[in-house]
Design a protein around this motif. Structure first.
Motif, PDB file in Angstrom:
ATOM      1  N   HIS A   1      -1.879   6.107  14.322  1.00 57.39           N
ATOM      2  CA  HIS A   1      -0.745   6.973  14.683  1.00 57.39           C
ATOM      3  C   HIS A   1       0.512   6.650  13.880  1.00 57.39           C
ATOM      4  CE1 HIS A   1       1.564   9.789  17.100  1.00 57.39           C
ATOM      5  NE2 HIS A   1       2.528   8.884  17.077  1.00 57.39           N
ATOM      6  N   PHE A   2       1.073   5.463  14.067  1.00 55.88           N
ATOM      7  CA  PHE A   2       2.389   5.182  13.485  1.00 55.88           C
ATOM      8  C   PHE A   2       2.357   5.116  11.959  1.00 55.88           C
ATOM      9  CE2 PHE A   2       2.962   3.917  17.883  1.00 55.88           C
ATOM     10  CZ  PHE A   2       4.194   4.493  18.177  1.00 55.88           C
ATOM     11  N   GLY A   3       1.320   4.531  11.385  1.00 49.24           N
ATOM     12  CA  GLY A   3       1.224   4.497   9.936  1.00 49.24           C
ATOM     13  C   GLY A   3       1.076   5.885   9.351  1.00 49.24           C
ATOM     14  N   THR A   4       0.254   6.717   9.992  1.00 49.44           N
ATOM     15  CA  THR A   4       0.037   8.084   9.527  1.00 49.44           C
ATOM     16  C   THR A   4       1.306   8.912   9.625  1.00 49.44           C
ATOM     17  OG1 THR A   4      -2.298   7.998  10.145  1.00 49.44           O
ATOM     18  CG2 THR A   4      -1.311  10.180   9.931  1.00 49.44           C
ATOM     19  N   VAL A   5       1.968   8.862  10.771  1.00 48.21           N
ATOM     20  CA  VAL A   5       3.194   9.646  10.962  1.00 48.21           C
ATOM     21  C   VAL A   5       4.301   9.158  10.032  1.00 48.21           C
ATOM     22  CG1 VAL A   5       5.030  10.193  12.618  1.00 48.21           C
ATOM     23  CG2 VAL A   5       2.630  10.315  13.328  1.00 48.21           C
ATOM     24  N   ALA A   6       4.389   7.843   9.840  1.00 48.98           N
ATOM     25  CA  ALA A   6       5.433   7.297   8.959  1.00 48.98           C
ATOM     26  C   ALA A   6       5.258   7.810   7.529  1.00 48.98           C
ATOM     27  CB  ALA A   6       5.399   5.774   8.987  1.00 48.98           C
ATOM     28  N   LEU A   7       4.023   7.834   7.028  1.00 49.84           N
ATOM     29  CA  LEU A   7       3.807   8.328   5.668  1.00 49.84           C
ATOM     30  C   LEU A   7       4.073   9.826   5.562  1.00 49.84           C
ATOM     31  CD1 LEU A   7       2.695   5.502   5.072  1.00 49.84           C
ATOM     32  CD2 LEU A   7       0.857   6.614   3.768  1.00 49.84           C
TER      33      LEU A   7
END
Length: 308
Positions: free
Chosen positions: A105-111
């Motif tokens: 979630h967070f890595g994907t949304v951050a990118l």
């Protein structure tokens, strides 16, 4: 001419499995691919569970997107790659509860957020994430809400507590549910659809990746559980290539009028489990939207009478 010729894509999780298949397919179809992963085979090595590593990965991706590249026809010649990123395919993910929150979630949304402005400068930008058909099952609401509130420390704490209580298996699908919901909200907003950037997801069922074969497909009992939990009438496990093909299509210029969709490439699991339920009732409009519709209907009738 292959449909991806002249386009530059960023693919995460490109070390293996679906991500590797996506990268190979895009290159076969004429694209330049910047591979992101955790092995030496990646162009950009980064642990996307780490916020600082995410930022460093974005900087490295941008540097590579603008770097000169050798042309296959002339080994000593160089041409400049397009000074843009045409699409991103964020495939990286993990079922490990210790990794899933930060990566899925967070890595994907951050990118996505970090590269959104880069995409906005491309003539036909595209963004695709890989979700999972496991998101059809119920997740942990506290974890989902923490993800949607952009509260990574809280989400990590909730996931840790779930593991301690013996509910670690719910973490993976909860992160994918949160990702689906975030995407549905974001895709239609001004910064995405308003900027002409289609944002979609592909949700695979159980496919024959190396990871799947070593874990959930490793013994007959696990397979029997999957046959009930995620029935796939077209076969279990399914092939990887159709998933990669679906990601590639959503990245292509042809997919310019599709956004906010979660495309289940799951051998029929979603249709089996949900049946006709999503279509049993029509859209229910809120009072403000309904009032606007009535008002403009009346205005249209009044104008028609005047014109007559």
């Amino acid at each position: 001419m292959p449909e991806h010729t002249g386009r530059t894509y960023v693919v995460t999780g490109a070390d293996s499995g679906i991500g590797a298949a996506v990268a190979v397919r895009l290159e076969r179809d004429g694209a330049r691919v910047i591979r992101c992963g955790v092995t030496e085979a990646a162009d950009v090595r980064a642990d996307l569970t780490d916020p600082q590593a995410r930022a460093a990965a974005v900087d490295r991706v941008r540097a590579l997107a603008h770097a000169p590249v050798s042309t296959p026809a002339h080994d000593d010649a160089h041409t400049h790659a397009p000074a843009r990123i045409d699409g991103v395919a964020l495939v990286a993910g993990s079922a490990d509860p210790a990794v899933a929150v930060g990566l899925n979630h967070f890595g994907t949304v951050a990118l996505l957020r970090a590269l959104r402005d880069d995409l906005a400068h491309a003539p036909e930008p595209r963004a695709v994430v890989v979700s999972s058909a496991s998101a059809l099952s119920a997740g942990d609401q506290d974890l989902i809400e923490a993800c949607l509130a952009d509260d990574e420390p809280r989400a990590l704490a909730v996931a840790t507590a779930l593991v301690r209580r013996g509910r670690g298996s719910v973490v993976y699908r909860s992160t994918k549910i949160a990702l689906n919901r975030w995407l549905r909200r974001a895709a239609v907003r001004p910064e995405w659809a308003g900027a002409g950037i289609p944002l979609n997801a592909v949700a695979p069922g159980v496919v024959a990746t190396g990871t799947a074969r070593a874990t959930m497909l490793a013994d007959a009992a696990s397979v029997r559980v999957l046959q009930d939990a995620l029935p796939q009438p077209l076969g279990l496990p399914g092939p990887v290539e159709p998933v990669a093909a679906s990601v590639a299509w959503l990245l292509s210029p042809d997919a310019g009028f599709t956004t906010g969709q979660v495309l289940f490439v799951d051998g029929g699991a979603e249709a089996t489990l949900r049946g006709e339920a999503p279509f049993a009732t029509g859209v229910r409009y809120g009072p403000v939207r309904l009032a606007r519709m009535i008002t403009w209907t009346l205005v249209g009738r009044w104008r028609s009478r005047r014109a007559a």
